[in-house]
Design an enzyme around this catalytic site. Structure first.
Site, PDB file in Angstrom:
ATOM      1  N   TYR A   1      -2.457  -0.949  10.758  1.00 18.34           N
ATOM      2  CA  TYR A   1      -2.636  -1.509   9.412  1.00 18.34           C
ATOM      3  C   TYR A   1      -1.467  -1.117   8.510  1.00 18.34           C
ATOM      4  CZ  TYR A   1      -3.951  -1.421   4.542  1.00 18.34           C
ATOM      5  OH  TYR A   1      -3.914  -1.548   3.183  1.00 18.34           O
TER       6      TYR A   1
ATOM      7  N   SER B   1       0.842  -1.201   0.000  1.00 20.44           N
ATOM      8  CA  SER B   1       0.000   0.000   0.000  1.00 20.44           C
ATOM      9  C   SER B   1       0.871   1.243   0.000  1.00 20.44           C
ATOM     10  CB  SER B   1      -0.863  -0.018   1.263  1.00 20.44           C
ATOM     11  OG  SER B   1      -1.466   1.243   1.464  1.00 20.44           O
TER      12      SER B   1
ATOM     13  N   LYS C   1       1.782  -3.436   6.621  1.00 22.76           N
ATOM     14  CA  LYS C   1       2.210  -3.458   5.210  1.00 22.76           C
ATOM     15  C   LYS C   1       3.724  -3.231   5.121  1.00 22.76           C
ATOM     16  CE  LYS C   1      -1.693  -4.328   3.137  1.00 22.76           C
ATOM     17  NZ  LYS C   1      -1.896  -5.669   2.562  1.00 22.76           N
TER      18      LYS C   1
END
Ligand code: WQD
Length: 337
Positions: free
Chosen positions: A150, A124, A154
């Site tokens: 989150y 991302s 990544k």
């Protein structure tokens, strides 16, 4: 190639499965269906006139995943499975770290056991943290200024994959850093089906348009942008899916990272206007306070993927709005209507 697609029943996964089939690949989906529907797979099979093998397992459970994949052959992996809600990750950080990190660790161990050397990973643009440049290129620092668990999962997964590769020279991985995926297959048969209140802009707008929500809350209006609202690089999910197949077909030993974005930024109000223009439906909105952790602007420099993968985003924001609406209007309650 026979491709293991983890998280293959989700939003990105279902569109990627379709493009893989259209390119003549075979698809084996591994999904726990915790945030996806088997109906998405059925519809991809109909669209492609081809069948998809499906195994149901939680990739974070190594023994369960091993058992589920026993007797299944695959030549490469596209790893999309994971938790992805930013707000939820700040409320349930250990669940996010456990699920997103352990899944990747398990997958890498199973790939090594089976001598499967090709991996495409769903990363991302959030790994870039706070932008230090106007557009974000792959050599922008990673990991500084990430605001939620989150995002850290990544960045950590990217590091885990790099370290695994360093210890296994034949292994090849492509890290795909997505900007903001939007839209749906133009048929309207598959699309984004968030559970609960959508966190992301486009599904929220389309749920307002279909009458499921009263109005859009626009988060913040005094960012240093064209109209004060946040600017993002919205990429059509079909372009994104094609980027995965291009990456898969270009994997070499080593690790390469590519942005999947358009290089064009749009503000929240520009997206609202594009949606209204593409669908003819008014989207009432109210400007409210900025959302914690949000960036003013995040726009890709997509040239590396353009040059090295021979891939380019070709669909417009207007098309993405039209296709989101084709999906939402035909499936007002998503797959489980
Ligand atoms: C886009 C713009 C909001 C909703 C996040 C993650 C990222 C990626 C995608 C994926 C922003 C504004 C939004 C709303 C609004 N993760 N907005 N009202 O924040 O760029 O990225 O999702 O799985 O890692 O960080 O995307 O769609 O949430 O927001 O005004 O109801 O729309 O403030 O400017 P974002 P988004």
């Amino acid at each position: 190639m026979r491709v293991l697609l983890t998280g293959g029943a989700g939003y990105i996964g279902s569109h990627t499965a379709l493009v893989l089939l259209e390119h003549g690949h075979e698809v084996l989906v591994l999904d726990d269906f915790s945030n996806s529907s088997i109906e998405a797979i059925r519809r991809v099979e109909q669209l492609a006139s081809a069948s998809i093998a499906v195994v149901r397992a939680d990739l974070a459970d190594l023994e369960a995943a091993r058992t589920a994949l026993e007797g299944e052959r695959f030549d490469a992996v596209i790893h999309l499975a994971g938790l992805k809600a930013v707000g939820e990750s700040t409320e349930q950080p250990t669940r996010y770290y456990r699920t997103n990190l352990v899944s990747t660790l398990n997958l890498l161990e199973m790939m090594r056991e089976r001598a499967v050397t090709s991996l495409v990973f769903s990363s991302s643009a959030t790994v870039y943290g706070t932008p230090q440049t106007r557009t974000l290129a792959e050599d922008h620092p990673v990991g500084q200024g990430i605001t939620n668990p989150y995002g850290f999962t990544k960045a950590m997964n990217e590091q885990i994959i790099r370290d695994a590769q360093a210890a296994w020279p034949e292994f090849g991985a492509v890290l795909l850093r997505y900007f903001n995926p939007v839209g749906a297959h133009p048929s309207g048969r598959i699309g984004e089906d968030p559970s609960g209140i959508p966190n992301n802009l486009m599904p929220f707008i389309s749920q307002v348009a279909v009458g499921r929500r009263e109005k859009l809350m626009v988060f913040g209006s005094d960012y240093p942008t064209v109209d004060g609202t946040g600017v993002r690089d919205y990429i059509h999910v079909m372009d994104l899916a094609e980027g995965h197949v291009a990456a898969l077909e270009h994997i070499a030993a080593g690790v390469a990272a590519y942005n999947l974005g358009t290089g064009r930024g749009s503000s929240v109000l520009e997206v609202v206007r594009a949606f209204e223009g593409a669908t003819g439906i008014a989207v009432p909105y109210e400007i409210v306070a900025a959302r914690a952790g949000d960036l003013a602007e995040a726009v890709a420099d997509p040239r590396l993927a353009n040059n090295e993968l021979g891939w380019q985003a070709s669909r417009s924001l207007d098309e993405a709005c039209r296709d989101s609406w084709a999906w939402q209007s035909a499936n007002p309650s998503g797959f489980d209507a």
